[in-house]
Design an enzyme around this catalytic site. Structure first.
Site, short mmCIF file in Angstrom:
data_model
loop_
_atom_site.label_atom_id
_atom_site.label_comp_id
_atom_site.label_asym_id
_atom_site.label_seq_id
_atom_site.Cartn_x
_atom_site.Cartn_y
_atom_site.Cartn_z
N MET A 157 0.84 -1.20 0.00
CA MET A 157 0.00 0.00 0.00
C MET A 157 0.87 1.25 0.00
O MET A 157 0.68 2.18 0.80
CB MET A 157 -0.93 -0.06 1.22
CG MET A 157 -2.15 0.78 1.10
SD MET A 157 -3.15 0.38 -0.34
CE MET A 157 -4.77 0.76 0.29
N GLY A 158 1.84 1.29 -0.90
CA GLY A 158 2.64 2.51 -1.09
C GLY A 158 1.91 3.44 -2.03
O GLY A 158 0.68 3.38 -2.17
N ARG A 159 2.68 4.29 -2.72
CA ARG A 159 2.06 5.30 -3.59
C ARG A 159 1.16 4.68 -4.66
O ARG A 159 0.02 5.09 -4.85
CB ARG A 159 3.14 6.15 -4.26
CG ARG A 159 3.80 7.14 -3.34
CD ARG A 159 4.97 7.79 -4.03
NE ARG A 159 6.08 6.86 -4.10
CZ ARG A 159 7.31 7.11 -3.67
NH1 ARG A 159 7.59 8.29 -3.18
NH2 ARG A 159 8.26 6.21 -3.77
N ILE A 160 1.70 3.67 -5.38
CA ILE A 160 0.91 3.11 -6.48
C ILE A 160 -0.23 2.24 -5.95
O ILE A 160 -1.35 2.27 -6.47
CB ILE A 160 1.82 2.32 -7.46
CG1 ILE A 160 2.93 3.25 -8.01
CG2 ILE A 160 1.00 1.74 -8.62
CD1 ILE A 160 3.97 2.55 -8.90
N THR A 233 1.60 -5.46 -11.92
CA THR A 233 2.32 -4.39 -12.64
C THR A 233 3.56 -4.00 -11.84
O THR A 233 4.14 -2.95 -12.08
CB THR A 233 1.43 -3.13 -12.81
OG1 THR A 233 0.93 -2.76 -11.52
CG2 THR A 233 0.28 -3.36 -13.76
N ARG A 235 6.76 -6.22 -10.24
CA ARG A 235 7.95 -6.84 -10.82
C ARG A 235 7.65 -8.33 -11.04
O ARG A 235 7.00 -8.96 -10.19
CB ARG A 235 9.15 -6.70 -9.89
CG ARG A 235 9.84 -5.35 -9.94
CD ARG A 235 10.52 -5.08 -11.28
NE ARG A 235 11.21 -3.81 -11.35
CZ ARG A 235 10.72 -2.69 -11.87
NH1 ARG A 235 9.49 -2.66 -12.36
NH2 ARG A 235 11.46 -1.59 -11.94
N GLU A 264 11.96 -11.25 -18.31
CA GLU A 264 11.60 -10.38 -19.44
C GLU A 264 12.75 -10.26 -20.43
O GLU A 264 13.89 -10.12 -19.99
CB GLU A 264 11.26 -8.98 -18.92
CG GLU A 264 9.99 -8.95 -18.14
CD GLU A 264 9.71 -7.58 -17.51
OE1 GLU A 264 10.39 -6.59 -17.87
OE2 GLU A 264 8.83 -7.51 -16.67
N HIS A 282 5.41 -4.92 -20.16
CA HIS A 282 5.98 -3.99 -19.17
C HIS A 282 5.77 -2.52 -19.60
O HIS A 282 6.73 -1.78 -19.83
CB HIS A 282 7.49 -4.27 -18.96
CG HIS A 282 8.02 -3.72 -17.67
ND1 HIS A 282 8.99 -4.34 -16.94
CD2 HIS A 282 7.72 -2.58 -16.99
CE1 HIS A 282 9.27 -3.62 -15.87
NE2 HIS A 282 8.51 -2.55 -15.87
C1 DGY Z 1 9.59 1.40 -13.19
O1 DGY Z 1 9.59 2.63 -13.24
O2 DGY Z 1 10.11 0.78 -12.26
C2 DGY Z 1 8.97 0.69 -14.34
O3 DGY Z 1 8.86 -0.66 -14.09
C3 DGY Z 1 9.75 0.93 -15.61
O4 DGY Z 1 11.04 0.55 -15.41
#
Ligand code: DGY
Length: 329
Positions: A157-160, A233, A235, A264, A282
């Site tokens: 639950m960080g920024r994203i 989204t 890693r 990847e 990605h």
């Molecule tokens: C990030 O900003 O970490 C994205 O995965 C792109 O590298």
């Protein structure tokens, strides 16, 4: 006449032109204007005599590579920094920066888009129509799952993660989450197991660390609802990709929206075969504005370090204290 030497910067791969123009106003620039990845040997050879490196997630800064660097800063064009051994850089007094904030909403938009696409089978529908297969309307053609009023589980639950949670709330979803500790956010903090068992959608927003490698593996996938959809989204290695492919094939879970992969750009061949997996290369932060913004933040960080100023998005303040504070004293 005294000639002052301009500092020199290595930019390992292609970034937005505005960022290169800005750098050129402040330094000599050794620019690899291609998308080719420099080998560790080439990276080291080209970093020789440079004061800064503007890098990307494909450039691997292992302790061995870092030990041979003489730069002041590695400015990574990414929010993630698992490609850089931060303790080794700190030990060597090398500043490391990332590009947070600018990509928060863009990445959350994409995570939610994957969620919607997987839930409502948008990619299948697109392929169906383009293939000329649509002959008539039927009651259950391409039926998917509702998103609104369902449960969204978030790991990290960080920024994203919070931006994703806000999107979920906008869809009247119940939001539950798990993290190392509760966040200052109006949603239910729950155990990992509760999030796994109760969520209709699970979205991953944890950084990649030794602790989060395979954070979602077979035991976790087996705890999820058979209809649940997993979104990643963050890693690739946070999810055991082979286990995910089995989970989708054998119906332990209902679907997945995956933007990042363990190796990847290689993808587990079994995962590639799964029709219930919505896959992307990605591109979570890939909007023009955001990728341009990320490029600019990285070069601004590099120039700050060259000019002896503290970069705005410094990841290892200890390195700053070690080298620069001592100089200032
Ligand atoms: C990030 O900003 O970490 C994205 O995965 C792109 O590298």
């Amino acid at each position: 006449m005294i000639l002052t030497m301009q500092p020199s910067v290595l930019v390992t791969r292609r970034i937005y032109p505005e960022a290169i123009e800005y750098l050129k106003q402040h330094a000599e620039v050794d620019y690899n204007p291609t998308d080719d990845i420099l080998s560790p040997a080439d990276l080291l050879a080209r970093a020789k005599g440079k004061q800064a490196i503007v890098s990307q997630l494909v450039d691997k800064f292992t302790p061995g590579v870092i030990a041979q660097l003489g730069v002041r800063i590695i400015a990574n064009v990414a929010v993630g920094f698992d490609n850089i051994d931060i303790p080794a850089a700190t030990e060597r007094g090398i500043l490391v920066t990332n590009t947070p904030d600018v990509l928060t909403d863009t990445t959350a938009d994409f995570a939610f888009a994957l969620l919607m696409a997987a839930a409502r089978r948008i990619v299948e529908a697109h392929e169906f129509v383009h293939a000329g297969k649509w002959e008539r309307w039927t009651i259950d053609m391409l039926v998917g799952q509702d998103v609104h009023h369902r449960t969204l589980g978030i790991f990290g639950m960080g920024r994203i993660g919070q931006a994703m949670a806000r999107r979920g709330k906008g869809f009247d979803m119940r939001v539950i989450y798990h993290d190392a500790q509760p966040a200052n956010f109006d949603a239910e903090f729950a155990s990992k197991e509760k999030v796994l068992r109760e969520s209709d959608f699970i979205s991953l927003h944890v950084p990649l660390t030794p602790e989060t490698r395979h954070y979602i593996g077979e035991p976790e996938l087996r705890m999820m609802k058979p209809t649940a959809i997993l979104i990643n989204t963050a890693r690739g290695p946070v999810v055991d990709e082979a286990a995910l492919a089995r989970a989708l094939k054998e119906g332990w879970i209902g679907g997945a929206g995956i933007d990042v992969f363990e190796r990847e750009p290689a993808i587990d061949p079994d995962l590639l075969k799964c029709r219930t997996a919505t896959l992307a290369p990605h591109i979570g932060s890939a909007s023009v504005e955001t990728r341009r913004g990320m490029s600019m933040i990285a070069v601004e960080n590099a120039v700050a370090a060259l000019e002896g100023r503290r970069p705005k998005t410094l990841l290892n303040p200890l390195a700053w204290e070690k080298v620069y504070a001592r100089k200032e004293a």
